[in-house]
Design an enzyme around this catalytic site. Structure first.
Site, PDB file in Angstrom:
ATOM      1  N   GLU A 183      29.746  28.513  14.223  1.00  0.00           N
ATOM      2  CA  GLU A 183      30.803  28.252  13.256  1.00  0.00           C
ATOM      3  C   GLU A 183      31.448  27.124  13.815  1.00  0.00           C
ATOM      4  OE1 GLU A 183      30.694  29.782  10.485  1.00  0.00           O
ATOM      5  OE2 GLU A 183      29.161  31.000  11.098  1.00  0.00           O
ATOM      6  N   TRP A 236      29.728  24.278  12.664  1.00  0.00           N
ATOM      7  CA  TRP A 236      29.985  23.806  11.128  1.00  0.00           C
ATOM      8  C   TRP A 236      31.293  22.897  11.167  1.00  0.00           C
ATOM      9  CZ3 TRP A 236      27.398  23.949   6.914  1.00  0.00           C
ATOM     10  CH2 TRP A 236      26.246  24.892   6.824  1.00  0.00           C
ATOM     11  N   TRP A 280      32.704  19.735 -16.592  1.00  0.00           N
ATOM     12  CA  TRP A 280      33.793  20.668 -16.321  1.00  0.00           C
ATOM     13  C   TRP A 280      34.739  21.032 -17.437  1.00  0.00           C
ATOM     14  CZ3 TRP A 280      32.613  22.811 -11.954  1.00  0.00           C
ATOM     15  CH2 TRP A 280      32.254  22.214 -10.646  1.00  0.00           C
ATOM     16  N   ASN A 292      36.697  33.787   5.494  1.00  0.00           N
ATOM     17  CA  ASN A 292      35.593  32.808   5.120  1.00  0.00           C
ATOM     18  C   ASN A 292      34.814  33.355   3.768  1.00  0.00           C
ATOM     19  OD1 ASN A 292      33.943  30.414   5.305  1.00  0.00           O
ATOM     20  ND2 ASN A 292      32.496  31.919   6.003  1.00  0.00           N
ATOM     21  N   TRP A 315      35.571  21.808  -8.702  1.00  0.00           N
ATOM     22  CA  TRP A 315      35.902  22.067  -7.444  1.00  0.00           C
ATOM     23  C   TRP A 315      37.242  21.449  -6.700  1.00  0.00           C
ATOM     24  CZ3 TRP A 315      35.384  18.345  -3.461  1.00  0.00           C
ATOM     25  CH2 TRP A 315      34.501  17.102  -3.957  1.00  0.00           C
ATOM     26  N   TRP A 366      34.186  23.081   0.099  1.00  0.00           N
ATOM     27  CA  TRP A 366      34.147  22.968  -1.311  1.00  0.00           C
ATOM     28  C   TRP A 366      32.968  22.557  -1.847  1.00  0.00           C
ATOM     29  CZ3 TRP A 366      36.938  25.859  -4.993  1.00  0.00           C
ATOM     30  CH2 TRP A 366      37.990  26.379  -4.494  1.00  0.00           C
TER      31      TRP A 366
END
Ligand SMILES: Cc1cc2nc3c(=O)[nH]c(=O)nc-3n(C[C@H](O)[C@H](O)[C@H](O)COP(=O)(O)OP(=O)(O)OC[C@H]3O[C@@H](n4cnc5c(N)ncnc54)[C@H](O)[C@@H]3O)c2cc1C
Length: 468
Positions: A269, A272, A300, A335, A353, A376
Site C-alpha cells: 500500500e 501505491w 459528463w 479506502n 471525477w 480518482w
C-alpha cells in the site's frame, strides 16, 4: 554560516535530511514555513486545520523560533536572505508540477546569487525518476513497478532526531497570522476528536498499528474494523518519514515472522503511494486531465443538486452516505468507501471525477495531490492500471460484503440504526411495517435513492463501451 531550512511537507525533526545537513555543517538555523497562497493546489480547509496543529507542534520543538510567512516563496526567501544575511538554503524535495517549477527556478536564481542551495529526498522511498521499465520509460502498471522497486530497494536507515539545534530568531509573525483554523463557523470538532497532528501523534499511531498489524491483509477492507494504520495525514505532512515506516516494518517482521504476509501487504500500500508520485512526476497533468486520451470528451452530466446530495451524504445509499459523513466529520474516509463513493459519483451520477477530486481535496486531512489524483483517475478508469470500465461498484453489495452487520452505516447514518442487518444497506426494499418500526420515513427522515443503481449502471456501461 546562517542557513534557512525551508520546511514544506516534512514537518518533523527525525529523519529530516535538510535539517540534519544544516546541523552537520554547524549552521545557525532559521527554520521557515511559507504559506504559498499563489499556487493552484493550496491546502484545502481540512488540511489547513491539520497544518496549523502540525506547525504548532514543530514550532514548540524549535523553541518557538519558526518563521511564518505568507505569499510567493521566491520573494519571501529572497527577502529573508537579505534580512538575515543567510548564505545557505536547504529543503527537502516535493513533486507537484507547480512545486517543481517554483523550486527549480528558485534554486538556480539563488545559486546565481552565490547562495548555497541543497535539496534532499525525504518524502519517498524511491525518487520518481529512479525506477524505469526495460524501455527506460515510466511504469503505468503497479505490479511490475513495485517488483522493480523491491528488487532495487536499498533504503537508507532513518536519521535520529538531533540532540541540539542552533537556532536563530527571525520571528516576526506568529503562526496564527497564517489564519489556518476555521472560525466562523468552527467546523473542526470532529477533527479534534479524531486526530493528534504532529510528530509524536504520528509515532504513536505507527507504534499502535505495529501492535495490530496481524490480520491487516484480511481485514483492511472491512469498514467495521479499525484494521488500517490511519497514517495517511501524518505521511501527507511528513510527520513521519516513509523510511521510518519501511525500517520499522522490517524490524517488526524480524521479531515476529508470523506477521510477514500482513506486513508485506501493508508495504505494498505504501508502494501505491510511491506509484502515485511516480505517475504525477511523469504526467504533470494528472490532477486535471485523464491519462487516457480517449476520456477527454467523456459526456459528463451537469447536476449540481446531485453533487450536493453526494457531498452531504444524502444519496439514499447508506454506504455512500456513511462514507461522505465520515469524511465531513473526521476529514478521513476508509479506502474501500473512497472507492465506493467515487464510483457512485462517476459511474452512477456521471459527474466529472475532477469535481470529486476537488471535494476530497478540500475535506480530507490527508489530501495529497499524487494520491488523490491517481486514485480518482483509477476509479474513473482513465488512469494508470485503472479499474476496468465494467467494474461499477454496487453500493448495496459492497456494503453487505464489507460492513456485513451494518455497524459502519449505523455509526455514520444514525437515522437507520434500528433497521435490521438484512436491510441496513437497502432501506427502500424494507416493508413499510419494518420501516415504521425502525422510525424511518423514506423521503423524510432518510432520502429515497437519488438514482436507480441498476439503470445507472447500464447507462454508464453504454457510454464507456462507446468511447473510442
Ligand atoms: C478516490 C480516492 C481518493 C484518495 N485520495 C487520497 C488522498 O488524497 N491522500 C491519501 O493519502 N490517500 C488517498 N487515497 C488512498 C487511500 O484511500 C488512503 O491513503 C488510505 O485510505 C489511508 O488510510 P490508512 O493510512 O489507514 O491506509 P493504510 O491501509 O494503513 O495504508 C498505509 C499507507 O499507504 C498509502 N496508501 C494506501 N492506499 C493507497 C492508495 N490506494 N493509493 C495511494 N496510497 C495509498 C497511504 O499513504 C496510507 O497511509 C485515495 C483513494 C481513493 C479511492
Amino acid at each position: 554560516m546562517k542557513c534557512i531550512v525551508w520546511f514544506r511537507k516534512d514537518l518533523r525533526l527525525t529523519d529530516n535530511p535538510a535539517l540534519l545537513e544544516a546541523i552537520r555543517l554547524k549552521a545557525d538555523i532559521i527554520p521557515l514555513f511559507i504559506l504559498e497562497n499563489h499556487n493552484r493546489w493550496q491546502p484545502g480547509g481540512a488540511s489547513r486545520w491539520w497544518l496549523h496543529h502540525s506547525l504548532a507542534d514543530l514550532n514548540s520543538k524549535l523553541e518557538g523560533k519558526m518563521v511564518f510567512r505568507q505569499g510567493k516563496a521566491a520573494s519571501i526567501l529572497k527577502e529573508l536572505i537579505v534580512e538575515s544575511g543567510a548564505t545557505a538554503v536547504f529543503w527537502n524535495r516535493r513533486y507537484g508540477p507547480e512545486d517543481i517549477a517554483i523550486d527549480t527556478a528558485l534554486k538556480s536564481e539563488l545559486q546565481d546569487k552565490g547562495i548555497l542551495v541543497k535539496t534532499f529526498n525525504s518524502h519517498l522511498l524511491f525518487e520518481p525518476w529512479e525506477i524505469t521499465n526495460n524501455q527506460g520509460k515510466f511504469f503505468q502498471v503497479f505490479t511490475p513497478y513495485w517488483k522493480k522497486c523491491i528488487a532495487q530497494a536499498n533504503i537508507s536507515k532513518p536519521i535520529p532526531p538531533p540532540p541540539e539545534i542552533q537556532l536563530l530568531d527571525y520571528t516576526k509573525n506568529s503562526l496564527t497570522s497564517l489564519n489556518l483554523l476555521p472560525t466562523q463557523p468552527d467546523w473542526a470538532t470532529g477533527l479534534r476528536q479524531t486526530w493528534t497532528p504532529g510528530e509524536a501523534g504520528a509515532q504513536e499511531r505507527f507504534d499502535h498499528f505495529l501492535g495490530d498489524l496481524k490480520g491487516y491483509k484480511g481485514n483492511r477492507n472491512r469498514l467495521d474494523r479499525e484494521a488500517t494504520s490511519h497514517l495517511s495525514p501524518h505521511l501527507a505532512w511528513g510527520e513521519i518519514s516513509v523510511r521510518q515506516i519501511w525500517h520499522g516494518i522490517y524490524a517488526h517482521i524480524a521479531s515476529n515472522l508470523a506477521i510477514e504476509t500482513d506486513a508485506l501487504t501493508f508495504l505494498s500500500e505504501i508502494g501505491w503511494r510511491e506509484f502515485s508520485y511516480h505517475l504525477l512526476y511523469h504526467v504533470p497533468t494528472l490532477p486535471q486531465q485523464p491519462l487516457k486520451p480517449q476520456f477527454a470528451n467523456f459526456p459528463w452530466q451537469e447536476n449540481p443538486s446531485a453533487f450536493k446530495k453526494w457531498a452531504q451524504g444524502l444519496t439514499g445509499y447508506p454506504i455512500v452516505d456513511a462514507g461522505m459523513r465520515e469524511l465531513w466529520h473526521t476529514g478521513y474516509m476508509h479506502n474501500r468507501v473512497r472507492m465506493i463513493v467515487a464510483s457512485f459519483l462517476i459511474k452512477d451520477l456521471l459527474l466529472p471525477w475532477q469535481d470529486g477530486e476537488a471535494w476530497f481535496w478540500d475535506t480530507l486531512v490527508d489530501a495529497d495531490l499524487a494520491n488523490n489524483s491517481a486514485n480518482w483517475q483509477w476509479v474513473a478508469g482513465c488512469g494508470a492500471d485503472a479499474a476496468p470500465y465494467f467494474r461499477i461498484f454496487n453500493p448495496v453489495l459492497q456494503g453487505e460484503k464489507f460492513d456485513p452487520e451494518g455497524n459502519y452505516v449505523r455509526r455514520w447514518v444514525p437515522e437507520l440504526r434500528l433497521l435490521s442487518n438484512d436491510f441496513i444497506h437497502k432501506p427502500w426494499q424494507t416493508s413499510s411495517i419494518k420501516l415504521k418500526e425502525a422510525g424511518i420515513k423514506l423521503g423524510s427522515t432518510y432520502p429515497e435513492p437519488i438514482i436507480n443503481h441498476d439503470k445507472a449502471r447500464l447507462r454508464a456501461l453504454e457510454i464507456y463501451k462507446s468511447l473510442p
